[in-house]
Design an enzyme around this catalytic site. Structure first.
Site, PDB file in Angstrom:
ATOM      1  N   ASP A  67       7.620  -5.386   2.150  1.00 20.48           N
ATOM      2  CA  ASP A  67       7.125  -5.243   0.786  1.00 20.48           C
ATOM      3  C   ASP A  67       8.233  -4.895  -0.199  1.00 20.48           C
ATOM      4  O   ASP A  67       9.329  -4.503   0.193  1.00 20.48           O
ATOM      5  CB  ASP A  67       6.003  -4.190   0.722  1.00 20.48           C
ATOM      6  CG  ASP A  67       6.275  -2.968   1.611  1.00 20.48           C
ATOM      7  OD1 ASP A  67       7.451  -2.739   1.948  1.00 20.48           O
ATOM      8  OD2 ASP A  67       5.323  -2.265   1.966  1.00 20.48           O
ATOM      9  N   ASN A 136      -3.149   7.142   3.948  1.00 13.88           N
ATOM     10  CA  ASN A 136      -4.478   6.514   3.849  1.00 13.88           C
ATOM     11  C   ASN A 136      -4.666   5.396   4.867  1.00 13.88           C
ATOM     12  O   ASN A 136      -5.633   4.640   4.791  1.00 13.88           O
ATOM     13  CB  ASN A 136      -4.698   5.978   2.421  1.00 13.88           C
ATOM     14  CG  ASN A 136      -3.674   4.916   2.037  1.00 13.88           C
ATOM     15  OD1 ASN A 136      -2.845   4.533   2.852  1.00 13.88           O
ATOM     16  ND2 ASN A 136      -3.732   4.460   0.806  1.00 13.88           N
ATOM     17  N   HIS A 138      -2.592   2.807   5.283  1.00 15.66           N
ATOM     18  CA  HIS A 138      -2.053   1.489   4.904  1.00 15.66           C
ATOM     19  C   HIS A 138      -0.891   1.081   5.810  1.00 15.66           C
ATOM     20  O   HIS A 138      -0.176   1.919   6.349  1.00 15.66           O
ATOM     21  CB  HIS A 138      -1.688   1.424   3.411  1.00 15.66           C
ATOM     22  CG  HIS A 138      -0.423   2.123   2.994  1.00 15.66           C
ATOM     23  ND1 HIS A 138      -0.229   2.620   1.726  1.00 15.66           N
ATOM     24  CD2 HIS A 138       0.734   2.405   3.653  1.00 15.66           C
ATOM     25  CE1 HIS A 138       0.973   3.149   1.627  1.00 15.66           C
ATOM     26  NE2 HIS A 138       1.579   3.037   2.786  1.00 15.66           N
ATOM     27  N   GLU A 143      -3.600  -1.604   1.187  1.00 17.56           N
ATOM     28  CA  GLU A 143      -4.359  -0.369   0.976  1.00 17.56           C
ATOM     29  C   GLU A 143      -5.773  -0.511   1.532  1.00 17.56           C
ATOM     30  O   GLU A 143      -6.259  -1.628   1.742  1.00 17.56           O
ATOM     31  CB  GLU A 143      -4.431  -0.086  -0.536  1.00 17.56           C
ATOM     32  CG  GLU A 143      -3.072   0.001  -1.235  1.00 17.56           C
ATOM     33  CD  GLU A 143      -2.320   1.291  -0.935  1.00 17.56           C
ATOM     34  OE1 GLU A 143      -2.535   1.899   0.136  1.00 17.56           O
ATOM     35  OE2 GLU A 143      -1.494   1.691  -1.774  1.00 17.56           O
TER      36      GLU A 143
HETATM   37  C1  F6R Z   1       7.220   0.561   3.545  1.00 16.78           C
HETATM   38  C2  F6R Z   1       5.813   0.375   3.846  1.00 16.78           C
HETATM   39  C3  F6R Z   1       4.845   1.503   3.860  1.00 16.78           C
HETATM   40  C4  F6R Z   1       5.405   2.766   4.525  1.00 16.78           C
HETATM   41  C5  F6R Z   1       4.373   3.905   4.493  1.00 16.78           C
HETATM   42  C6  F6R Z   1       4.926   5.177   5.084  1.00 16.78           C
HETATM   43  O1  F6R Z   1       7.927  -0.668   3.609  1.00 16.78           O
HETATM   44  O2  F6R Z   1       5.418  -0.740   4.071  1.00 16.78           O
HETATM   45  O3  F6R Z   1       3.677   1.111   4.537  1.00 16.78           O
HETATM   46  O4  F6R Z   1       5.752   2.476   5.847  1.00 16.78           O
HETATM   47  O5  F6R Z   1       3.993   4.138   3.170  1.00 16.78           O
HETATM   48  O6  F6R Z   1       5.998   5.636   4.325  1.00 16.78           O
HETATM   49  P1  F6R Z   1       6.885   6.863   4.846  1.00 16.78           P
HETATM   50  O7  F6R Z   1       7.570   6.396   6.086  1.00 16.78           O
HETATM   51  O8  F6R Z   1       7.880   7.101   3.723  1.00 16.78           O
HETATM   52  O9  F6R Z   1       5.958   7.996   5.079  1.00 16.78           O
END
Ligand code: F6R
Length: 240
Positions: A67, A136, A138, A143
């Site tokens: 992303d 959450n 995701h 989401e």
């Molecule tokens: C990042 C992504 C998100 C993160 C998730 C956890 O490329 O796709 O899904 O993996 O938000 O983020 P952290 O590791 O910072 O807690």
């Protein structure tokens, strides 16, 4: 879906790096799906170490990131392009044209998303996909929703994701939109490894491992994948 629990961050990162090393040694021109955020940072540091020691080369590897924020200049310190340069790409021998991250500044997001999926397909598909998980549930920026998403698309970030990621945006406003690979696209990877650490992830991990398989917890779909593994520390696994 397999679950592995580690006593230290180092042991977890070593195990994740082993999976990458095995994939690269078995198939030097493999296709890796990459994530940003805090969860993969120790794994990237370990991969850089192994590259520096001459154990692995990324010269033939191709990468696709999950992303990217929309509307953030590519070189902004908070873009996922900058994150990947800082934590991995600038330290290894991957050719610049083997690196793929969605263009969050594309004029036409639909065209960009279609072209991105076409590139993944043309590469032969992702051999090993690394994921983090949101509080959450995701994965990527998919989401919680009424239906599982399909391929790459533009999404409006949820309030909880904006709250969680705002910590990085100290002197600018966090974008409200991002381009993300969809859940169906992620599920096409041959192997998936999800890293979760810390007690903030415990509920999402519980929902992923034992709640209903539902787009309300997008990561729960990983239970339908034939080769998915969750790598957890004790805190993230505390509600299992
Ligand atoms: C990042 C992504 C998100 C993160 C998730 C956890 O490329 O796709 O899904 O993996 O938000 O983020 P952290 O590791 O910072 O807690």
């Amino acid at each position: 879906m397999e679950i592995k629990i580690f006593e230290t961050e180092e042991a977890l990162a070593n195990y994740a790096a082993d999976l990458f090393e095995e994939t690269i040694l078995r198939k030097p021109d493999c296709v890796l799906g990459l994530a940003t955020g805090a969860s993969p940072e120790p794994t990237y540091a370990e991969l850089v170490r192994r590259y520096t020691q001459g154990r692995i080369s990324f010269a033939q590897v191709t990468t696709f990131n999950l992303d990217e924020y929309c509307g953030l200049p590519r070189d902004d310190k908070n873009s996922y392009y900058s994150f990947m340069q800082a934590h991995l790409f600038s330290h290894i021998d991957i050719p610049a044209d083997h690196i793929h991250i969605e263009n969050g500044n594309a004029e036409d997001y639909e065209e960009e998303a279609k072209a991105y999926d076409a590139q993944i397909l043309a590469s032969g598909g992702i051999d090993l996909q690394l994921l983090g998980i949101g509080t959450n549930g995701h994965i990527g920026f998919n989401e919680p929703a009424d239906a599982f998403t399909e391929h790459t698309f533009r999404i409006k970030l949820s309030d909880s994701t904006i709250a969680a990621n705002s910590r990085y945006f100290t002197d600018s406003k966090i974008p409200e939109y991002a381009l993300t690979m969809g859940v169906a696209g992620i599920m096409m990877a041959k192997k998936i490894v999800l890293i979760a650490t810390g007690s903030k992830k415990a509920q999402a991990i519980k929902d992923t491992a034992s709640g209903p398989i539902s787009p309300r917890c997008p990561a729960s779909v990983l239970r339908l994948h034939r080769d998915a593994v969750l790598l957890l520390d004790r805190e993230a696994a505390s509600l299992l």
